[in-house]
Design an enzyme around this catalytic site. Structure first.
Site, mmCIF file in Angstrom:
data_model
loop_
_atom_site.group_PDB
_atom_site.id
_atom_site.type_symbol
_atom_site.label_atom_id
_atom_site.label_comp_id
_atom_site.label_asym_id
_atom_site.label_seq_id
_atom_site.Cartn_x
_atom_site.Cartn_y
_atom_site.Cartn_z
ATOM 1 N N SER A 130 0.836 -1.256 -0.112
ATOM 2 C CA SER A 130 -0.041 0.181 0.102
ATOM 3 C C SER A 130 1.113 1.163 0.072
ATOM 4 C CB SER A 130 -0.784 0.081 1.292
ATOM 5 O OG SER A 130 -1.568 1.266 1.330
ATOM 6 N N TYR B 253 -2.238 -1.040 10.155
ATOM 7 C CA TYR B 253 -2.313 -1.434 8.873
ATOM 8 C C TYR B 253 -0.898 -0.777 8.294
ATOM 9 C CZ TYR B 253 -3.988 -1.171 3.979
ATOM 10 O OH TYR B 253 -4.258 -1.518 2.482
#
Length: 278
Positions: free
Chosen positions: A155, A168
């Site tokens: 990401s 995350y």
């Protein structure tokens, strides 16, 4: 000629969203697919996750492309289940060439306030699950003697810090460490390993009430709509768009899996509309 013709790709989180898109693009380019998904809910995830019907729909769409597909409902947190799914898929399809470790979840909260289950679920799925995926696949890639390509989904949060999603970001940063180490360890076998780093992608992972609340806590719930949130998301990217489409990530994955990228390994490839420049 199709860019991955005659090859077999293993895709996790394939029931919908990015995973389905990756599986379909690889199938369009000639690959047969081993597709797995948890296809059930994890309690700490604040949006609806995929179902067995979603996974069946992915298989149907692959078969419509005249490609073979083997599916399994498997949780990437469970190494034995992942290994069984890969082993059975290779037994049916005859080989393994490409691995796309895509399965992932999203939740939010400050690191000081996260509960233990939310943090643990995130690391177990988004980091340990990636390791399980690759660990289960490596013996088949080596046995083929043809090299291979492994693509890990990270990401933009794997390359920069972001508030309210520290767990995350930690998992996605960890994916980069896995990728770089695997690239070195597997290079003698001509197995290439890279990671992709999407900005926000137009899937259920961001298009849901919980994520809207994260990005627009100042708006009344009735005003947290896709249209209103598009303006907020667009402030994150350099290009004037709020999010990319799943196929934009899939196209990068197809390239990394193909011989066009035959000497590309150890790369962190952003598909982020310039987000990391800001």
């Amino acid at each position: 000629m199709a860019r991955v013709a005659g090859k077999v790709a293993f895709v996790t989180g394939a029931a919908r969203g990015q995973g389905r898109s990756h599986a379909l693009r690889l199938a369009q380019e000639g690959a047969d697919i081993i597709a797995i998904d948890i296809a059930s809910q994890i309690d700490s995830v604040p949006y609806r996750m995929a179902t067995p019907n979603d996974l069946a729909e992915t298989a149907r769409q692959i078969e419509e492309l005249d490609r073979r597909v083997v599916t399994a409902q498997a949780d990437v947190r469970d190494f034995a289940a992942v290994r069984k799914a890969v082993d059975e898929g290779v037994a049916q399809l005859g080989r393994l060439d490409i691995v796309v470790a895509n399965a992932g979840i999203f939740s939010y909260g400050t690191l000081a306030d996260l509960d233990e289950a939310t943090f643990t679920d995130m690391i177990d799925v988004n980091l340990t699950g990636v390791w399980h995926t690759v660990k289960a696949a490596i013996p088949h890639l080596k046995a083929g003697g043809r090299g291979g390509a492994i693509i890990l989904t990270s990401s933009t949060a794997g390359l920069s810090a972001m508030e309210n999603i520290g767990h995350y970001a930690a998992a996605k940063h960890g994916v980069v460490g896995l990728m770089r180490t695997l690239a070195l360890e597997l290079a003698p076998e001509s197995i290439r390993v890279n990671s992709v780093h999407p900005t926000s992608v137009d899937t259920g992972m961001i298009q849901n009430a919980a994520t809207y609340a994260l990005f627009a806590p100042d708006l009344p719930e009735s005003e947290r709509t896709r249209e209103n949130l598009a303006e907020r998301y667009a402030t994150m990217t350099a290009l004037p768009i709020p999010w990319v489409d799943p196929v934009d990530i899939s196209n990068a994955i197809v390239w990394l899996a193909s011989d066009e990228a035959r000497y590309v390994t150890g790369v962190t490839l952003p598909v982020d509309a310039g987000q990391l420049l800001k």
